[in-house]
Design a protein around this motif. Sequence first.
Motif, mmCIF file in Angstrom:
data_model
loop_
_atom_site.group_PDB
_atom_site.id
_atom_site.type_symbol
_atom_site.label_atom_id
_atom_site.label_comp_id
_atom_site.label_asym_id
_atom_site.label_seq_id
_atom_site.Cartn_x
_atom_site.Cartn_y
_atom_site.Cartn_z
ATOM 1 N N PHE A 1 36.857 40.921 46.523
ATOM 2 C CA PHE A 1 36.103 40.788 45.285
ATOM 3 C C PHE A 1 36.584 39.577 44.502
ATOM 4 O O PHE A 1 37.758 39.255 44.503
ATOM 5 C CB PHE A 1 36.301 42.029 44.392
ATOM 6 C CG PHE A 1 35.649 43.258 44.925
ATOM 7 C CD1 PHE A 1 34.290 43.444 44.794
ATOM 8 C CD2 PHE A 1 36.397 44.234 45.555
ATOM 9 C CE1 PHE A 1 33.680 44.585 45.281
ATOM 10 C CE2 PHE A 1 35.803 45.373 46.046
ATOM 11 C CZ PHE A 1 34.440 45.555 45.907
ATOM 12 N N ARG A 2 35.658 38.906 43.830
ATOM 13 C CA ARG A 2 35.982 37.811 42.914
ATOM 14 C C ARG A 2 35.206 38.062 41.637
ATOM 15 O O ARG A 2 34.091 38.573 41.669
ATOM 16 C CB ARG A 2 35.570 36.454 43.473
ATOM 17 C CG ARG A 2 36.258 36.040 44.744
ATOM 18 C CD ARG A 2 37.625 35.446 44.605
ATOM 19 N NE ARG A 2 37.715 34.468 43.550
ATOM 20 C CZ ARG A 2 38.841 34.227 42.893
ATOM 21 N NH1 ARG A 2 39.928 34.884 43.180
ATOM 22 N NH2 ARG A 2 38.886 33.332 41.946
ATOM 23 N N ALA A 3 35.789 37.705 40.511
ATOM 24 C CA ALA A 3 35.095 37.869 39.230
ATOM 25 C C ALA A 3 35.508 36.757 38.283
ATOM 26 O O ALA A 3 36.648 36.295 38.321
ATOM 27 C CB ALA A 3 35.440 39.219 38.616
ATOM 28 N N ASP A 4 34.578 36.319 37.459
ATOM 29 C CA ASP A 4 34.933 35.381 36.397
ATOM 30 C C ASP A 4 35.752 36.099 35.339
ATOM 31 O O ASP A 4 36.770 35.606 34.890
ATOM 32 C CB ASP A 4 33.684 34.779 35.763
ATOM 33 C CG ASP A 4 32.936 33.848 36.702
ATOM 34 O OD1 ASP A 4 33.590 33.207 37.548
ATOM 35 O OD2 ASP A 4 31.706 33.773 36.604
ATOM 36 N N GLN B 1 46.322 55.063 42.448
ATOM 37 C CA GLN B 1 45.247 54.372 43.160
ATOM 38 C C GLN B 1 44.530 53.394 42.233
ATOM 39 O O GLN B 1 44.160 52.299 42.641
ATOM 40 C CB GLN B 1 44.256 55.369 43.731
ATOM 41 C CG GLN B 1 44.823 56.147 44.893
ATOM 42 C CD GLN B 1 43.837 57.145 45.452
ATOM 43 O OE1 GLN B 1 42.984 57.649 44.736
ATOM 44 N NE2 GLN B 1 43.960 57.434 46.725
ATOM 45 N N LEU B 2 44.355 53.768 40.989
ATOM 46 C CA LEU B 2 43.715 52.892 40.019
ATOM 47 C C LEU B 2 44.597 51.673 39.729
ATOM 48 O O LEU B 2 44.095 50.559 39.609
ATOM 49 C CB LEU B 2 43.426 53.651 38.726
ATOM 50 C CG LEU B 2 42.724 52.870 37.633
ATOM 51 C CD1 LEU B 2 41.358 52.409 38.102
ATOM 52 C CD2 LEU B 2 42.606 53.712 36.382
ATOM 53 N N VAL B 3 45.894 51.861 39.648
ATOM 54 C CA VAL B 3 46.825 50.758 39.396
ATOM 55 C C VAL B 3 46.706 49.711 40.498
ATOM 56 O O VAL B 3 46.617 48.518 40.222
ATOM 57 C CB VAL B 3 48.278 51.277 39.286
ATOM 58 C CG1 VAL B 3 49.272 50.130 39.269
ATOM 59 C CG2 VAL B 3 48.440 52.144 38.050
ATOM 60 N N ASN B 4 46.701 50.144 41.743
ATOM 61 C CA ASN B 4 46.592 49.201 42.858
ATOM 62 C C ASN B 4 45.272 48.444 42.823
ATOM 63 O O ASN B 4 45.236 47.232 43.042
ATOM 64 C CB ASN B 4 46.768 49.928 44.192
ATOM 65 C CG ASN B 4 48.177 50.437 44.388
ATOM 66 O OD1 ASN B 4 49.131 49.832 43.904
ATOM 67 N ND2 ASN B 4 48.310 51.547 45.077
ATOM 68 N N LEU B 5 44.184 49.130 42.522
ATOM 69 C CA LEU B 5 42.887 48.478 42.414
ATOM 70 C C LEU B 5 42.872 47.494 41.246
ATOM 71 O O LEU B 5 42.394 46.360 41.384
ATOM 72 C CB LEU B 5 41.782 49.519 42.237
ATOM 73 C CG LEU B 5 40.375 48.973 42.036
ATOM 74 C CD1 LEU B 5 39.924 48.179 43.256
ATOM 75 C CD2 LEU B 5 39.419 50.119 41.740
ATOM 76 N N ASP B 6 43.397 47.899 40.092
ATOM 77 C CA ASP B 6 43.443 47.022 38.918
ATOM 78 C C ASP B 6 44.250 45.760 39.197
ATOM 79 O O ASP B 6 43.854 44.663 38.815
ATOM 80 C CB ASP B 6 44.038 47.745 37.715
ATOM 81 C CG ASP B 6 43.065 48.713 37.059
ATOM 82 O OD1 ASP B 6 41.865 48.702 37.423
ATOM 83 O OD2 ASP B 6 43.508 49.481 36.188
ATOM 84 N N ARG B 7 45.383 45.902 39.851
ATOM 85 C CA ARG B 7 46.208 44.727 40.173
ATOM 86 C C ARG B 7 45.473 43.755 41.084
ATOM 87 O O ARG B 7 45.525 42.546 40.890
ATOM 88 C CB ARG B 7 47.521 45.168 40.815
ATOM 89 C CG ARG B 7 48.489 45.769 39.836
ATOM 90 C CD ARG B 7 49.755 46.185 40.534
ATOM 91 N NE ARG B 7 50.687 46.800 39.599
ATOM 92 C CZ ARG B 7 51.664 47.595 39.953
ATOM 93 N NH1 ARG B 7 51.862 47.871 41.241
ATOM 94 N NH2 ARG B 7 52.460 48.114 39.055
ATOM 95 N N ARG B 8 44.782 44.298 42.090
ATOM 96 C CA ARG B 8 44.031 43.427 43.000
ATOM 97 C C ARG B 8 42.884 42.734 42.288
ATOM 98 O O ARG B 8 42.626 41.548 42.505
ATOM 99 C CB ARG B 8 43.513 44.229 44.189
ATOM 100 C CG ARG B 8 44.597 44.449 45.233
ATOM 101 C CD ARG B 8 44.015 45.080 46.474
ATOM 102 N NE ARG B 8 44.533 46.447 46.480
ATOM 103 C CZ ARG B 8 43.886 47.522 46.874
ATOM 104 N NH1 ARG B 8 42.674 47.429 47.342
ATOM 105 N NH2 ARG B 8 44.448 48.688 46.841
ATOM 106 N N MET B 9 42.187 43.479 41.441
ATOM 107 C CA MET B 9 41.063 42.890 40.720
ATOM 108 C C MET B 9 41.548 41.808 39.762
ATOM 109 O O MET B 9 40.951 40.743 39.660
ATOM 110 C CB MET B 9 40.307 43.973 39.956
ATOM 111 C CG MET B 9 38.972 43.542 39.458
ATOM 112 S SD MET B 9 37.858 43.193 40.825
ATOM 113 C CE MET B 9 36.959 41.834 40.136
ATOM 114 N N ALA B 10 42.659 42.057 39.055
ATOM 115 C CA ALA B 10 43.208 41.068 38.125
ATOM 116 C C ALA B 10 43.632 39.808 38.867
ATOM 117 O O ALA B 10 43.441 38.696 38.378
ATOM 118 C CB ALA B 10 44.389 41.661 37.362
#
Length: 65
Positions: free
Chosen positions: A2-5, A26-35
């Motif tokens: 995923f990429r986001a502006d 699980q949310l922490v890992n997803l948040d870190r990757r998204m950030a």
Amino acid sequence: MFRADIAFMGADAVDLDGNTYADDLQLVNLDRRMAANAARVIVVADSSKFGRTGMCRIFGSETTA
């Protein structure tokens, strides 16, 4: 990947140093990757979350994405 502006991310807690926390690993890992894959991160939290800590630190105030 995923990429986001801009990534708008919630937090269960934000301590006095600006570190953000969540209570779901699980949310922490997803948040870190998204950030890591966003040009800019904006944390969204209401006033009841400030001055608190949580189980898992998502990222700190020194983190730039």
